[in-house]
Scaffold this motif. Structure first.
Motif, mmCIF file in Angstrom:
data_model
loop_
_atom_site.group_PDB
_atom_site.id
_atom_site.type_symbol
_atom_site.label_atom_id
_atom_site.label_comp_id
_atom_site.label_asym_id
_atom_site.label_seq_id
_atom_site.Cartn_x
_atom_site.Cartn_y
_atom_site.Cartn_z
ATOM 1 N N PHE B 90 49.280 49.516 28.990
ATOM 2 C CA PHE B 90 49.140 49.592 30.449
ATOM 3 C C PHE B 90 47.667 49.554 30.833
ATOM 4 C CE2 PHE B 90 48.734 52.179 34.387
ATOM 5 C CZ PHE B 90 49.390 51.297 35.223
ATOM 6 N N LEU B 91 46.864 50.309 30.109
ATOM 7 C CA LEU B 91 45.442 50.336 30.456
ATOM 8 C C LEU B 91 44.762 49.008 30.132
ATOM 9 C CD1 LEU B 91 44.501 53.955 29.464
ATOM 10 C CD2 LEU B 91 44.770 52.992 31.735
ATOM 11 N N TRP B 92 45.350 48.243 29.194
ATOM 12 C CA TRP B 92 44.755 46.939 28.898
ATOM 13 C C TRP B 92 44.857 46.014 30.109
ATOM 14 C CZ3 TRP B 92 46.873 42.290 25.727
ATOM 15 C CH2 TRP B 92 45.832 41.387 25.497
ATOM 16 N N ILE B 93 45.998 46.096 30.819
ATOM 17 C CA ILE B 93 46.146 45.239 32.002
ATOM 18 C C ILE B 93 45.011 45.527 32.973
ATOM 19 C CG2 ILE B 93 47.631 44.632 33.942
ATOM 20 C CD1 ILE B 93 50.001 45.589 32.355
ATOM 21 N N LEU B 94 44.823 46.826 33.264
ATOM 22 C CA LEU B 94 43.807 47.197 34.251
ATOM 23 C C LEU B 94 42.415 46.836 33.749
ATOM 24 C CD1 LEU B 94 45.255 50.624 35.339
ATOM 25 C CD2 LEU B 94 45.413 48.438 36.514
ATOM 26 N N THR B 95 42.193 47.087 32.448
ATOM 27 C CA THR B 95 40.872 46.796 31.915
ATOM 28 C C THR B 95 40.595 45.296 31.915
ATOM 29 O OG1 THR B 95 41.187 48.697 30.500
ATOM 30 C CG2 THR B 95 39.320 47.304 30.005
ATOM 31 N N SER B 96 41.634 44.495 31.698
ATOM 32 C CA SER B 96 41.422 43.051 31.728
ATOM 33 C C SER B 96 40.955 42.612 33.106
ATOM 34 C CB SER B 96 42.714 42.312 31.385
ATOM 35 O OG SER B 96 43.163 42.725 30.136
ATOM 36 N N ILE B 97 41.639 43.126 34.118
ATOM 37 C CA ILE B 97 41.248 42.774 35.484
ATOM 38 C C ILE B 97 39.822 43.235 35.737
ATOM 39 C CG2 ILE B 97 41.762 43.171 37.926
ATOM 40 C CD1 ILE B 97 44.693 43.698 37.007
ATOM 41 N N TYR B 98 39.557 44.460 35.341
ATOM 42 C CA TYR B 98 38.224 45.024 35.530
ATOM 43 C C TYR B 98 37.179 44.211 34.776
ATOM 44 C CZ TYR B 98 34.575 48.609 35.597
ATOM 45 O OH TYR B 98 33.405 49.281 35.778
ATOM 46 N N SER B 99 37.522 43.833 33.531
ATOM 47 C CA SER B 99 36.592 43.057 32.704
ATOM 48 C C SER B 99 36.178 41.771 33.394
ATOM 49 C CB SER B 99 37.247 42.675 31.378
ATOM 50 O OG SER B 99 37.276 43.757 30.518
ATOM 51 N N ILE B 100 37.174 41.111 33.980
ATOM 52 C CA ILE B 100 36.872 39.842 34.633
ATOM 53 C C ILE B 100 35.840 40.066 35.727
ATOM 54 C CG2 ILE B 100 37.857 37.996 36.042
ATOM 55 C CD1 ILE B 100 40.483 38.491 34.447
ATOM 56 N N GLY B 101 36.094 41.095 36.544
ATOM 57 C CA GLY B 101 35.133 41.399 37.598
ATOM 58 C C GLY B 101 33.770 41.750 37.044
ATOM 59 N N TYR B 102 33.767 42.574 36.028
ATOM 60 C CA TYR B 102 32.515 43.094 35.484
ATOM 61 C C TYR B 102 31.702 41.989 34.811
ATOM 62 C CZ TYR B 102 29.472 46.235 32.806
ATOM 63 O OH TYR B 102 28.401 46.881 32.272
ATOM 64 N N ILE B 103 32.385 41.274 33.916
ATOM 65 C CA ILE B 103 31.702 40.257 33.119
ATOM 66 C C ILE B 103 31.163 39.153 34.023
ATOM 67 C CG2 ILE B 103 32.167 38.425 31.440
ATOM 68 C CD1 ILE B 103 31.912 41.018 30.043
ATOM 69 N N ARG B 104 31.948 38.792 35.051
ATOM 70 C CA ARG B 104 31.500 37.701 35.915
ATOM 71 C C ARG B 104 30.390 38.159 36.845
ATOM 72 N NH1 ARG B 104 36.803 34.046 37.376
ATOM 73 N NH2 ARG B 104 37.222 33.462 35.220
ATOM 74 N N ILE B 460 40.810 52.519 41.244
ATOM 75 C CA ILE B 460 41.593 53.300 42.196
ATOM 76 C C ILE B 460 42.983 53.575 41.624
ATOM 77 C CG2 ILE B 460 42.702 53.208 44.459
ATOM 78 C CD1 ILE B 460 40.187 51.780 45.443
ATOM 79 N N ILE B 461 43.554 52.544 40.988
ATOM 80 C CA ILE B 461 44.895 52.743 40.404
ATOM 81 C C ILE B 461 44.861 53.863 39.369
ATOM 82 C CG2 ILE B 461 46.703 51.688 38.990
ATOM 83 C CD1 ILE B 461 46.050 49.031 40.288
ATOM 84 N N THR B 462 43.884 53.810 38.471
ATOM 85 C CA THR B 462 43.877 54.831 37.420
ATOM 86 C C THR B 462 43.660 56.218 38.015
ATOM 87 O OG1 THR B 462 41.562 54.283 37.015
ATOM 88 C CG2 THR B 462 43.173 53.384 35.485
ATOM 89 N N ALA B 463 42.850 56.290 39.065
ATOM 90 C CA ALA B 463 42.638 57.601 39.684
ATOM 91 C C ALA B 463 43.933 58.123 40.297
ATOM 92 C CB ALA B 463 41.554 57.510 40.742
ATOM 93 N N ILE B 464 44.672 57.214 40.953
ATOM 94 C CA ILE B 464 45.930 57.649 41.564
ATOM 95 C C ILE B 464 46.912 58.094 40.493
ATOM 96 C CG2 ILE B 464 47.929 56.843 42.883
ATOM 97 C CD1 ILE B 464 45.963 55.056 44.445
ATOM 98 N N VAL B 465 46.969 57.305 39.388
ATOM 99 C CA VAL B 465 47.897 57.675 38.320
ATOM 100 C C VAL B 465 47.535 59.046 37.772
ATOM 101 C CG1 VAL B 465 48.736 57.082 36.028
ATOM 102 C CG2 VAL B 465 48.416 55.293 37.717
ATOM 103 N N SER B 466 46.238 59.338 37.704
ATOM 104 C CA SER B 466 45.827 60.650 37.185
ATOM 105 C C SER B 466 46.431 61.775 38.022
ATOM 106 C CB SER B 466 44.311 60.798 37.205
ATOM 107 O OG SER B 466 43.712 59.762 36.496
#
Lengths: 494, 491
Positions: B90-104, B460-466
């Motif tokens: 599950f966290l890989w999905i979020l991290t992938s999205i984040y990675s795209i934003g970050y890396i680009r 934001i998603i991970t914070a809400i899940v927390s």
């Protein structure tokens, strides 16, 4: 023809060796094709030997119809067949690889090179198929003499010195082995291995010191031949200065055949029970295991301090020979399984590494590991093969090197004696291996690259290298195929 | 009941295949990134599809090949493995999205290598989670080591390369010790298959031998789990890009080590043998040291990622503490903390990355007033920081609650004090950040400037899940249910 196959594997390369000069008169280019053809045919014969061995058990072949112990007997038992298939396969790969490399490194010397090369193969194969001690000595000398010559043809003058050193040390080794054979002949009156083995207990009762002296001569002589630390001094220079193809062949096969002879003499001629019996007077296995462990550590430490890649690989070989000897010295079936597996695995790994390095030297001429910066961009596939073999040497699962280590460590633990300590030696040596390989891998793949264009090695060099790299993976993944075979070998020895 | 199904193998293969596809489509970066997203979603779905079966108390297994007699390459999905698998995928999905934003946003180099290594790392993590025996686990464990290496030295600066060397020295040494432990265990027991009661037994070896074996296991896995004194690779590895620190150095890699230790305690040694050998309490004391000291180290760090790294070291040992208590609530709290810490810490790292992308600030002392510039990011940060301190209604509270309960059950009040002291220390290093971010004046112009939505939404998603993980009723919280199942299976 199938019943003659034990002798054919020796005859074919021998005859080829003499045909090559004739062929060379016609056209030099044909020498390589003849060699490949010859290697291919012995490989096929070797494969047929293995299949017939599986179906009908050990093959005995009486040369000229003379029955043993009078005549020379060729015996192909599981261990021999294993070595035959290994030697023929690896040398087939190397001979395919050799074409471009020899063209460049030894221009106009192809005829001599391939003649010597085929003679070397003759020697190696002869050693593993013969069941006769003196015949073994003859083949050992054929292999050694051709090896001296092949090293001497290296590009630099240093090669001559290296070859001369090897010649001197190797001849001493040969003398020792000959003395060992002579002593055994004195007390048993036979040269046939099986025959000597049956007569030995009685002979030991009469002349214990002669038998022990024979054993000592064998062990020391063979330790030189396999370059067991501290008798390894000939090896680094020889591997460093020999032509790439020769380095690969020597590293992959020559020392392995030495290890084979060691196993053969200890387990077949003297016999494991005999060795255990004399362990109070001559704790051979303990000595071998300690020396093997020292070799592992010292070889790896020396390898770390090298900057020349070929010399680094040479010292790495010293270290890896230690694994095989340690496997013998653990004196239990699991340890020996590890040792024999390592003969197989190390032949593939070290062969692959030397071939990859040969391809790099062929393309760029670099040998210093600091110059490897960014070479991964220039020769990605060669370096991929190199990386796979290197990781396998470190012992990363599921590559093959992991499994030899697995059995060696398991063997050490199962010995349930002070030899348990060797498990730590083997495992810490993987860290040292990682130490000297990662320096290269990191430079190869990461950081700035001075190369912008891909300039791969020629396909005839790349393909053999990749084949061996694939072998490193397959031997690991398919360990369940090779493992029962090795176990059956070990069963015949204990 | 054991059900045979190919699903575990598929879950592992998905990301491995993804790595190949990423390399193949290296020229077209949009296609390349969509492979990653696609693979992460598919992997997650495959893994989630196994949840109902496992919750009914069944296990799913699949034998790929028999490596050596008695040692198969085999997957077996039980509640604990699935817990870790669901979390990581599950966290890989979020991290992938984040990675795209970050890396680009940062226009990083070698993006293909980055995404490919990431996919292989995930494959290894899932492999570890679903391993049925120690050898399968070890193979994936080593695979993880090497697939993370290119990510650690991604920047290829001298500092990154040195970090890479340090990383390898530590992790490979740990791996070697682990291998020794595995071979020793095999030599004693003749098998390596995890079993609910543990496969080692007192008859197999002298007591001291088993105790040594346990120490070897803890040291072997302890390096990746960053237990002190084997922790120092983790702060050094923070030189890696932030998404790597977020997923791998807060979740996948370090928790692979933790996962291994818990596996060893409950599925190799087994509950009974652990108490007979008296191994639980010494381990709990041992990791208590890490819990306290790492928090103190965190206090002194000015670099935000370094502070988070030391916080991770401290929090990871909570999990081992919980497992080592050998009580139902202890294990529940420990296992829950795997997920809770993952969600909270990944949020914090995501925030650190978002701040870096927007402002290029890395130091805590430079972040005065950042809450006014990036309110959403800092709100997420605050939620999860509060959670890590252990204040409700964030997930960290729940795990600390069960951990304390577990300590009481084990009759070891000492550990309650350890947890309390650590909470205080957590507060001491997190609250100033929050305070400075919201109540001090920014240095620059200020004004709102949030990170791109590719970066913002995952955090934001991970914070809400927390928060959800704390307040959701047990029936709707699969993590809770799976964690509860683990104890039931091992007694």
């Amino acid at each position: 023809m199938i019943q003659h196959s034990p002798v054919l594997v020796v005859i074919i390369p021998l005859v080829t060796a003499f045909l090559i000069p004739l062929m060379g008169l016609l056209r030099k280019k044909y020498c390589i094709y003849l060699s490949v053809l010859s290697m291919l045919s012995i490989f096929v014969i070797a494969a047929s030997i293995v299949t017939s061995l599986v179906s009908s058990g050990t093959i005995h072949y009486y040369l000229g119809g003379w029955e043993p112990p009078w005549g020379i007997e060729y015996v192909i038992d599981p261990l021999s067949s294993f070595m035959v298939i290994l030697i023929t396969f690896i040398s087939l790969i190397i001979v395919v690889y050799s074409r471009r490399s020899v063209e460049k490194e030894l221009p106009n010397n192809e005829v001599a090179f391939y003649t010597l090369f085929m003679l070397l193969i003759t020697g190696l194969l002869g050693i593993v198929v013969t069941g006769d001690l003196f015949n073994l000595y003859v083949f050992l000398e054929i292999a050694s003499l051709t090896a001296y010559a092949l090293i001497a043809v290296g590009e630099k003058r240093d090669a001559l010195v290296a070859s001369f050193n090897y010649l001197i040390i190797g001849t001493i080794a040969a003398c020792f082995i000959l003395l060992g054979i002579g002593f055994l002949y004195m007390v048993t009156g036979s040269l046939n291995m099986a025959d000597v083995s049956t007569r030995l207990p009685e002979a030991y009762g009469q002349y214990p010191k002669v038998v022990l002296a024979a054993l000592a001569f064998f062990v020391v002589g063979l330790s030189i031949k396999v370059a067991l630390f501290p008798l390894h001094l000939w090896l680094p220079n020889a591997y460093t200065h020999a032509p790439s193809t020769v380095s690969a062949l020597l590293a992959a096969l020559m020392t392995k055949v030495g290890a084979y002879v060691m196993i053969r003499i200890i387990f077949t001629v003297f016999g494991f029970s005999f060795i255990t019996q004399i362990t109070d007077i001559a704790p051979l296995m303990d000595i071998l295991s300690i020396v093997g462990a020292l070799a592992i550590i010292v070889g790896a430490v020396f390898a770390i301090s090298q900057t020349d890649i070929k010399r680094m690989l040479a010292y790495s070989s010293v270290s890896q020979i230690g694994y095989i000897v340690l496997g013998i010295g653990l004196s239990n079936p699991i340890g020996l399984t590890g040792g024999i597996l390592h003969i197989l695995h190390h032949a593939f790994m070290k062969g692959c590494l030397f071939l990859a390095v040969g391809a790099i030297i062929y393309r760029t001429g670099i040998r210093d590991i600091f110059d490897f910066q960014g070479i991964g961009r220039k020769m990605p596939y060669t370096m991929l093969a190199f990386s796979i073999a290197a990781l396998s040497m470190v012992g990363i699962p599921p590559l093959c090197g992991f499994f030899s280590k697995w059995f060696l460590v398991l063997g050490a633990i199962e010995s349930k004696s002070w030899k348990v300590f060797f498990s730590l030696v083997i495992l810490s040596s993987s860290l040292l291996n990682a130490g000297y390989f990662f320096r290269i891998l990191e430079r190869t793949w990461f950081g700035e690259s001075p190369y912008s264009q891909r300039d791969e090695a020629p396909i005839s060099m790349l393909l053999p290298t990749l084949t061996l790299a694939a072998g490193c993976i397959l031997l690991g993944v398919l360990i369940f195929v090779s493992h029962p075979f090795i176990v059956s070998i070990v069963d015949t020895l204990f | 009941m054991e059900i045979t199904s190919i699903e575990p193998l598929l879950a592992v293969l998905v990301s491995l295949i993804c790595a190949f596809l990423v390399v193949l489509s290296r020229k077209r970066r949009d296609i390349r990134e969509s492979w990653t997203i696609l693979a992460s979603v598919v992997q997650f779905l495959i893994i989630v599809s196994m949840v109902p079966t496992v919750l009914e108390g069944d296990t799913i297994s699949f034998e790929v090949i028999s490596i050596l007699p008695g040692i198969p390459l085999k997957f077996r999905v039980d509640a604990f493995g699935l817990f870790f698998g669901v979390l990581a995928s599950f966290l890989w999905i979020l991290t992938s999205i984040y990675s795209i934003g970050y890396i680009r946003s940062l226009q990083e180099h070698s993006q293909t290598r980055y995404f490919a290594s990431f996919a292989v790392s995930l494959s290894s993590t899932i492999g570890i989670a679903f391993s049925a025996n120690l050898i399968t686990l070890f193979i994936f464990y080593e695979m993880l080591t090497f697939s993370v290496y290119p990510l650690v030295i991604h920047k290829e600066t001298l500092r990154a390369r040195r970090a890479g060397v340090k990383y390898l020295v530590y992790i490979l040494s740990g791996g070697v010790v682990l291998l020794l432990a595995i071979i020793l265990a095999y030599s004693l027991a003749g098998t390596l298959d995890f079993s609910d009661r543990g496969f080692l037994a007192l008859e197999q070896a002298p007591k001291e031998m088993l105790q040594i074996l346990f120490v070897l296991f803890v040291v072997g896995f302890g390096v990746k789990s960053a237990i002190m004194p084997f922790h120092s690779w983790l702060p050094t590895a923070m030189v890696a890009p932030t998404p790597v620190s977020a997923l791998l150095h807060a979740v996948a890699v370090v928790k692979a080590g933790i996962f291994g230790i818990v596996r060893v305690i409950y599925f190799v040694f087994g509950l009974d043998l652990m108490s007979e050998l008296g191994l639980g309490t010494p381990l709990a004391y041992f990791v208590s040291f890490t819990i306290i000291v790492a928090s103190m180290f965190a206090l002194t760090q000015d670099n935000l990622k370094m502070r988070l790294a030391y916080s991770t070291i401290s929090q990871l040992s909570y999990i081992i503490l919980g497992a080592a208590l050998l009580t139902p609530s202890g294990l529940l709290g420990g296992v829950l903390h795997i997920a809770h810490h993952a969600f909270m810490k990944i949020t914090l790292f995501f925030c650190a990355g978002a701040i870096y992308v927007v402002t290029h600030k890395e130091k805590v002392s430079e972040m005065n007033g950042i809450g006014k510039e990036m309110p959403l990011t800092m709100a997420a940060f605050s939620i999860c920081a509060i959670g890590l301190i252990g204040i409700p209604p964030v997930a960290g509270f729940l795990s600390k609650w069960y951990l304390s309960l577990g300590s009481m059950e084990a009759d070891k009040v000492f550990f309650v004090f350890v947890l309390l002291l650590s909470s205080l220390l957590n507060a001491a290093y997190f609250l100033p950040i929050i305070f400075n971010a919201f109540f001090k004046e920014p240095y620059g112009l200020g004004g709102r400037r949030e990170a791109p939505s590719f970066i913002l939404i995952p955090l934001i998603i991970t914070a809400i899940v927390s928060i959800i993980l704390c307040i959701a009723p047990e029936e709707f919280n699969p993590f809770f249910q799976m964690a509860e199942l683990i104890w039931n299976s091992v007694v």
